[in-house]
Scaffold this motif. Structure first.
Motif, short mmCIF file in Angstrom:
data_model
loop_
_atom_site.label_atom_id
_atom_site.label_comp_id
_atom_site.label_asym_id
_atom_site.label_seq_id
_atom_site.Cartn_x
_atom_site.Cartn_y
_atom_site.Cartn_z
N VAL A 131 -7.83 3.96 -0.66
CA VAL A 131 -7.20 2.83 -1.33
C VAL A 131 -7.98 2.50 -2.60
O VAL A 131 -9.20 2.31 -2.56
N THR A 132 -7.28 2.43 -3.73
CA THR A 132 -7.92 2.13 -5.00
C THR A 132 -7.18 1.01 -5.72
O THR A 132 -5.96 0.87 -5.58
N LEU A 133 -7.93 0.24 -6.48
CA LEU A 133 -7.37 -0.80 -7.33
C LEU A 133 -7.62 -0.39 -8.78
O LEU A 133 -8.76 -0.14 -9.17
N HIS A 134 -6.54 -0.34 -9.57
CA HIS A 134 -6.63 0.10 -10.96
C HIS A 134 -6.40 -1.10 -11.89
O HIS A 134 -5.37 -1.77 -11.79
N LEU A 142 -11.80 1.23 -2.82
CA LEU A 142 -12.15 0.37 -1.69
C LEU A 142 -12.62 1.18 -0.49
O LEU A 142 -13.40 0.69 0.33
N ARG A 166 -14.36 -6.90 -5.94
CA ARG A 166 -13.20 -6.65 -5.08
C ARG A 166 -12.42 -7.95 -4.84
O ARG A 166 -11.17 -7.95 -4.91
N GLU A 170 -8.53 -8.32 -6.00
CA GLU A 170 -7.47 -8.49 -5.02
C GLU A 170 -6.70 -9.79 -5.23
O GLU A 170 -5.74 -10.05 -4.51
N VAL A 232 -3.39 -5.57 -11.99
CA VAL A 232 -4.06 -4.69 -11.03
C VAL A 232 -3.00 -3.92 -10.25
O VAL A 232 -2.07 -4.51 -9.69
N GLU A 233 -3.16 -2.61 -10.20
CA GLU A 233 -2.25 -1.76 -9.43
C GLU A 233 -2.99 -1.19 -8.23
O GLU A 233 -4.05 -0.59 -8.36
N ARG A 234 -2.41 -1.42 -7.05
CA ARG A 234 -3.01 -0.92 -5.81
C ARG A 234 -2.36 0.41 -5.45
O ARG A 234 -1.15 0.52 -5.39
N ARG A 235 -3.18 1.43 -5.20
CA ARG A 235 -2.67 2.75 -4.84
C ARG A 235 -3.34 3.23 -3.56
O ARG A 235 -4.50 2.92 -3.29
N GLY A 236 -2.59 3.99 -2.77
CA GLY A 236 -3.14 4.58 -1.55
C GLY A 236 -2.70 6.01 -1.42
O GLY A 236 -1.58 6.36 -1.79
#
Length: 250
Positions: A131-134, A142, A166, A170, A232-236
């Protein structure tokens, strides 16, 4: 996990070493700054327990020296518990701060907490949800607790800095109070005062902002707290771990 204990009190070292070995940690001890440097040159520890006052050096100077080389977790040990020392510890990048005399089991619990925050577990060959936050030109991983630029360059963060960034990432574009940030980062375990958040914010700004004195990414909201002013873009993604990290003693 390999712990390096640096303290000039022989009785305390004996007690702590017995405790660490009983909890199945690998442990080494040093009674001076010179001996600490020698042992760290031979093998890099997973965590350092560092006395604030040593006969041949100031513990905060040693902490700053360690931080110039790596983000190894450091827990400061001190016989004098003052706000000034706590702020200095934060400014130089300490991960925790314990006042002597301390309850032995509390010390072990603090060590395990810091290690878990700094060394997330992975299973060999197992599928892991990465899981990453861009945001801006940064990537906050994360899963592996890493901060990188989009170009792939790593930016070293202490565990406290990572947890604070973080918390902000978030809740993008939403002001968070100092109290809320203390709760989200678990900093109340050792830094129950507002200044701890301010110090960590200052350290993060130096690493992320082109002009820390005039921040555009992590902004101060007067009378409230701080805000991450960015989308913020959350990617998994499912990935396969290449190596295992050591399990912490139970």
């Amino acid at each position: 996990m390999n712990i390096l204990l640096v303290d000039d009190d022989q009785d305390l070292r004996g007690m702590v070493m017995t405790l660490l070995l009983r909890d199945r940690f690998e442990a080494r001890e040093a009674e001076s700054a010179a001996e600490m440097r020698k042992l760290m040159g031979e093998e890099t520890p997973d965590l350092v327990l560092l006395d604030v006052r040593l006969p041949d050096a100031d513990g905060f100077d040693l902490l700053r020296e360690i931080r110039q080389e790596s983000a190894i977790p450091v827990i400061m040990l001190t016989g004098v518990d003052t706000p000034v020392d706590r702020v200095l510890g934060l400014e130089f990048g300490a991960d925790d701060y314990i006042c002597k005399p301390f309850e032995p089991r509390e010390l072990v619990a603090r060590i395990k907490t810091v290690l878990r925050r700094s060394n997330p577990r992975e299973e060999v060959g197992a599928d892991v949800e990465s899981v990453t936050l861009h945001f801006s030109d940064y990537v906050l991983d994360l899963t592996h607790r890493r901060l990188m630029r989009e170009t792939g360059e790593d930016i070293e963060l202490t565990s406290g800095e990572f947890d604070l960034l973080r918390a902000l990432a978030e809740a993008p574009n939403r002001p968070l109070t100092r109290d809320r940030l203390l709760d989200l980062t678990r900093s109340r375990e050792w830094s129950p005062f507002d200044r701890s958040v301010d110090v960590l914010i200052g350290r993060i700004r130096k690493k992320l902002e082109s002009d820390p004195a005039h921040p555009t990414l992590i902004k101060t909201v007067r009378t409230v707290g701080y805000i991450l002013a960015s989308k913020v873009e959350r990617r998994g993604a499912r990935t396969t771990a290449n190596a295992a990290s050591s399990s912490l003693p139970a």
